[in-house]
Design an enzyme around this catalytic site. Structure first.
Site, PDB file in Angstrom:
ATOM      1  N   LYS A 187       0.854  -1.454   0.290  1.00 27.42           N
ATOM      2  CA  LYS A 187      -0.161  -0.256   0.064  1.00 27.42           C
ATOM      3  C   LYS A 187       0.364   1.673  -0.002  1.00 27.42           C
ATOM      4  CE  LYS A 187      -3.798  -2.057   2.766  1.00 27.42           C
ATOM      5  NZ  LYS A 187      -4.982  -1.460   1.665  1.00 27.42           N
TER       6      LYS A 187
ATOM      7  N   ARG B 276     -10.398 -11.478   3.435  1.00 28.65           N
ATOM      8  CA  ARG B 276     -10.906 -12.528   2.543  1.00 28.65           C
ATOM      9  C   ARG B 276     -10.569 -13.921   2.616  1.00 28.65           C
ATOM     10  NH1 ARG B 276     -11.663 -10.252  -3.390  1.00 28.65           N
ATOM     11  NH2 ARG B 276     -11.815  -7.962  -1.740  1.00 28.65           N
TER      12      ARG B 276
END
Length: 494
Positions: free
Chosen positions: A272, A346
């Protein structure tokens, strides 16, 4: 971790001027229309001040004034609109409480005048919720920390039929716990430290506890979870399973709460940028909300068993970190093609949901700060929900509206599965397209459920809202505890 809850004292009837003068801090709740202010203690003076300032009781803005008595009682006065939503009522309550925050009162009085009992109960509950949230001390590492609020007693004068506000207190304890844990810095709340905190809480509350560490997860073939954990230099990741069992057997089927507990998310190999990595210690808020909900249900002595599954890990960058185009095998046996290492939530939830659903609960609710797409769709004011039962969609909307923690459901159409088809594995983790990733993420998670339990997935887009949300005054909202208790206890979906 949890500060003491103030005592709540209820007095049936209105607050007379003689007794009002004892209090230094007062919240006054009135009908928004058709009320003669002059019937209040010091009402004539209040009416004159309102006229001078031009303030209107519109149900949204409190009027704050110091009463002309010997103690100069600080009064925050609001008109209560019976048409207000729960969210609007809680927001008004936060503003009423904020009028007193600087004074750090030891006692707070809430006085209702002219409100029907049901309306008084609703308004008082909102103010109590706001007081319990504002009175809670969040983590503070300053060399000279701010003095915490020391609210010891709440006095309620009303025809409100509520008795003790047990539900409000339980919800506050759960929400406060979730907010506190989420606010802890990442060097303080590593997966190992987090687990030890929770295990201490489990002993205090009589929960059974089992930790599936890296070794046990390898034995169970939990390759989806382990793909994320393998980049960490410290092998402290794992899935913590807690179990609450009611003292009296009710024959009711179990609830499973599942939470994403990524204690820091760098994005992994797909690192990021600084702007989006800042605040990623809050990526474990889903696990904190699941834990807070478990605590609230325990406080209320829920008559059904509750399993709580917390996926604790960090998404680190390093030579062992998983990468794009890796193929891993989940505990369910499905193989997953890695497309983006920043879609780690996830991955850890896939194995955790599989383990939770193997035990055949009636209902599974999972919480995760999962996708930016849900924030893009709903902002940070509302959280997204998904379910494998279309019949539950109106119930999810109603629970959000009634609790004041607003949610909006998204569909799970089968054709979205086409986007997750892989040429090399059973399923893709995600796509690289800007293609409703919140729906794709839920579609992915659904594939790892077994035994056909009812399932609700909460994408916590409202987990952090600048300036607070509803009754909660902090940016970190702990969203989900009130919503879930409404879903379970009012909507009775279990």
């Amino acid at each position: 971790m949890l500060s003491e809850i103030p005592k709540i004292k209820q007095v049936r009837g209105t607050l007379p001027a003689k007794e009002l003068d004892i209090h230094l801090n007062l919240i006054v709740l009135l009908p928004v229309r058709d009320f003669n202010l002059k019937t209040l203690p010091y009402g004539a003076e209040i009416a004159q001040r309102l006229k001078r300032t031009g303030h209107k009781f519109d149900g949204g803005r409190p009027f704050v004034t110091d009463l002309p008595n010997r103690n100069s009682t600080r009064a925050a006065i609001a008109g209560i609109d019976p048409e207000s939503s729960a969210f609007e009522m809680l927001t008004l309550a936060r503003r009423l409480v904020a009028a007193h925050t600087a004074q750090k009162p030891g006692t707070m009085a809430i006085a209702c005048y002219g409100l029907k009992p049901a309306m008084a109960q609703r308004a008082c509950e909102a103010v109590v919720a706001a007081l319990l949230a504002a009175n809670f001390a969040m983590p503070d590492y300053k060399s000279k920390p701010d003095k915490p609020a020391k609210l010891r007693e709440i006095h309620i004068y009303s025809n409100d039929p509520a008795d003790g506000y047990a539900r409000s207190i339980a919800e506050a304890k759960g929400n406060n716990l979730a907010r506190y844990l989420t606010a802890l810095p990442p060097n303080e709340l590593t997966p190992g430290n987090y687990r030890r905190r929770i295990e201490k809480l489990a002993r205090a509350n009589g929960w059974k506890s089992e930790f599936l560490d890296v070794k046990k997860l390898k034995a169970r073939g939990a390759g989806a979870f382990l793909a994320v954990a393998q980049g960490s230099p410290e092998p402290d990741a794992g899935i913590l399973h807690l179990r609450y069992t009611p003292k009296k057997k009710s024959g009711k089927t179990a609830l499973a709460l599942v939470g994403k507990g990524i204690c820091f998310d760098t994005g992994g190999t797909n690192l990021k940028p600084a702007k989006y990595m800042h605040g990623m210690h809050e990526d474990m808020e889903g696990s904190a909300v699941a834990l807070g909900t478990l605590l609230a249900l325990t406080e209320l002595k829920a008559d059904f068993p509750v399993d709580c599954w917390l996926a604790l890990a960090q998404n680190h960058i390093g030579p062992k970190a998983y990468k794009q185009n890796d193929v891993v095998k989940a505990a369910s046996g499905k193989t997953i093609e890695i497309v983006h290492t920043d879609a780690e939530g996830r991955m850890v939830l896939a194995d955790t949901l599989f383990f939770a659903s193997q035990q055949k609960p009636k209902l599974i609710v999972d919480y995760a700060t999962l996708t930016g797409a849900c924030v893009g769709a709903l902002s940070t004011r509302i959280s997204g929900t998904f379910t494998n039962r279309e019949a539950l969609i109106p119930t999810l909307i109603r629970a959000g509206a009634e609790s004041g923690e607003r949610t909006w459901p998204f569909p799970l159409p089968e054709d979205f599965e086409d986007a997750l088809k892989s040429d090399i594995a059973d399923i893709k983790q995600c796509t690289l397209d800007n293609d409703a990733d919140h729906i794709l993420a839920a579609t992915f998670l659904k594939k790892f459920l077994t035994n056909d339990s009812d399932w609700v997935h909460v994408d916590l887009s409202a987990g952090n809202h600048k300036g607070g949300l509803a009754h909660v005054p902090t940016d970190i909202t702990g969203f989900g505890v009130r919503f879930t208790l409404n879903l379970l206890l009012d909507q009775k979906i279990i």
